[in-house]
Scaffold this motif. Sequence first.
Motif, mmCIF file in Angstrom:
data_model
loop_
_atom_site.group_PDB
_atom_site.id
_atom_site.type_symbol
_atom_site.label_atom_id
_atom_site.label_comp_id
_atom_site.label_asym_id
_atom_site.label_seq_id
_atom_site.Cartn_x
_atom_site.Cartn_y
_atom_site.Cartn_z
ATOM 1 N N UNK A 117 0.832 -1.201 0.000
ATOM 2 C CA UNK A 117 0.000 0.000 0.000
ATOM 3 C C UNK A 117 0.868 1.253 0.000
ATOM 4 N N UNK A 118 1.896 1.279 0.842
ATOM 5 C CA UNK A 118 2.794 2.434 0.905
ATOM 6 C C UNK A 118 3.564 2.619 -0.389
ATOM 7 N N UNK A 119 3.949 1.512 -1.019
ATOM 8 C CA UNK A 119 4.696 1.590 -2.282
ATOM 9 C C UNK A 119 3.881 2.270 -3.364
ATOM 10 N N UNK A 120 2.600 1.962 -3.402
ATOM 11 C CA UNK A 120 1.723 2.539 -4.420
ATOM 12 C C UNK A 120 1.510 4.024 -4.189
ATOM 13 N N UNK A 121 1.426 4.425 -2.910
ATOM 14 C CA UNK A 121 1.004 5.788 -2.590
ATOM 15 C C UNK A 121 2.117 6.701 -2.083
ATOM 16 N N UNK A 122 3.359 6.234 -2.013
ATOM 17 C CA UNK A 122 4.411 7.017 -1.364
ATOM 18 C C UNK A 122 4.703 8.346 -2.048
ATOM 19 N N UNK A 123 4.618 8.413 -3.355
ATOM 20 C CA UNK A 123 4.960 9.646 -4.052
ATOM 21 C C UNK A 123 3.768 10.199 -4.825
ATOM 22 N N UNK A 124 2.574 9.923 -4.337
ATOM 23 C CA UNK A 124 1.371 10.365 -5.005
ATOM 24 C C UNK A 124 0.965 11.717 -4.447
ATOM 25 N N UNK A 125 1.129 12.791 -5.232
ATOM 26 C CA UNK A 125 0.819 14.118 -4.734
ATOM 27 C C UNK A 125 -0.560 14.600 -5.167
ATOM 28 N N UNK A 126 -1.394 13.684 -5.703
ATOM 29 C CA UNK A 126 -2.739 14.091 -6.091
ATOM 30 C C UNK A 126 -3.802 13.378 -5.242
ATOM 31 N N UNK A 127 -3.378 12.495 -4.343
ATOM 32 C CA UNK A 127 -4.326 11.862 -3.433
ATOM 33 C C UNK A 127 -3.837 12.018 -2.000
#
Length: 315
Positions: A162-172
Amino acid sequence: MLFQQISSDSIQCLGENPLTIRDAKEKIASKFGIYQYYVEVVNLEEGIIYESSRATYSLPKPLQIMVGNPNRRVPSYLVTTEPDMIEQDENDEEPRLKMSCGHAITPDNLFGHMKNTLMCEVKPVVCCLTNGCHAEWDMREIVRKADMTDDERVFYECKISFNSVNQENDITSECPECGQFCQRQTDALPTRCTSCSKKKGVAYEFCWSCKSPWITDHQCSKRELEAFQRILNEAPRKRIDMSNIEEVPSKRMCPNGSCRYLIEHLKACKTMTCTKCRTVFCFSCLKVAVNGQLQCGNYNQPCIVAPVQNVFEGN
C-alpha cells in the motif's frame, strides 16, 4: 457482533455489540486470553489500524482483527550480546538478535520500528537505524526475527504494498476520518471526502496540508497541534511491566524540544530512545537521560508518572 482474524477464513461471534473499538478489543482479547493491547481492529484493504476511541457502528462487518504476539522469542542461534541499535541500556536483559546487516536489536524493538516506519512515516521499506548503515531489511527477515503472528504478517505485508503505491502520489491524500484516499481537484487546501460526505449527509472536507477537519479561517499550525493533543489525551493508560509502573500514557511526545516526535510504548521497560532524534529518556517520568543513564534509576525501577504532555507549551 461478528469479527474475523485477517489470516483466517472463519468468522466468530462476540455475542454482544461493543460501542467503541476499545470495548471490542477488550472483549476479543478476553476470548483469546491475552491483554487487549495485542488486539487491533484494522482495515486490511486500506492499511488502517483504527484508534481505540472510534465508534464501531460505522465500520465494515465483520470487524477485521489483527492478533499480535505477547511473547516474541529469539531463536538461540540468533542471540547476540551486541548492544541494541534502539535500546542502549547495558542492563537490559531482553535477548537481542542480529539482522542481516550485522547490527543487533530485540524482537520487540524490531517490531516497533517496523510498525512506526510503515504506519507513521508511511514508507515502503524498513531500514537499520545504526548510524552510517541504513541497510534495507527484507520483510521476510522481519517477519521471522520479530516472531510475528500470521495476522501481523498479512497486515504489514499488505501495508508495504500500500505504501509503495502511494508514497509519491501528490494528487491523493488519506481522509483522517475514514481512511479513504481522496483526489485533489484544485490547489486549494480544503479537500472533500465523498465517502464521509455521503455517510454524514453533509459535505465533509479536511485540510490537505495538516489533515484536520476544515473550518472557516482554518490555520494549519493550530489545528495540527490540536489533533496531536487529542492523540496524547486519548492514549490508553498501560502498565510498564519490567519497571512495575501503572497508569502510564501509552503515547508520548519526545521530550526533546526541537523534536517532539510522537512515540508509542510497545513493551518491556521504561527506557525509550526516540527513533527520530535518538534522545534517550524515561517514558514514565519523561526525564532525559544524562550520559546515557536515566535520572530516575535503572530501567527496572519504578518512578513517578508524568502527566499527559501539553503540545502548546513552547509554541
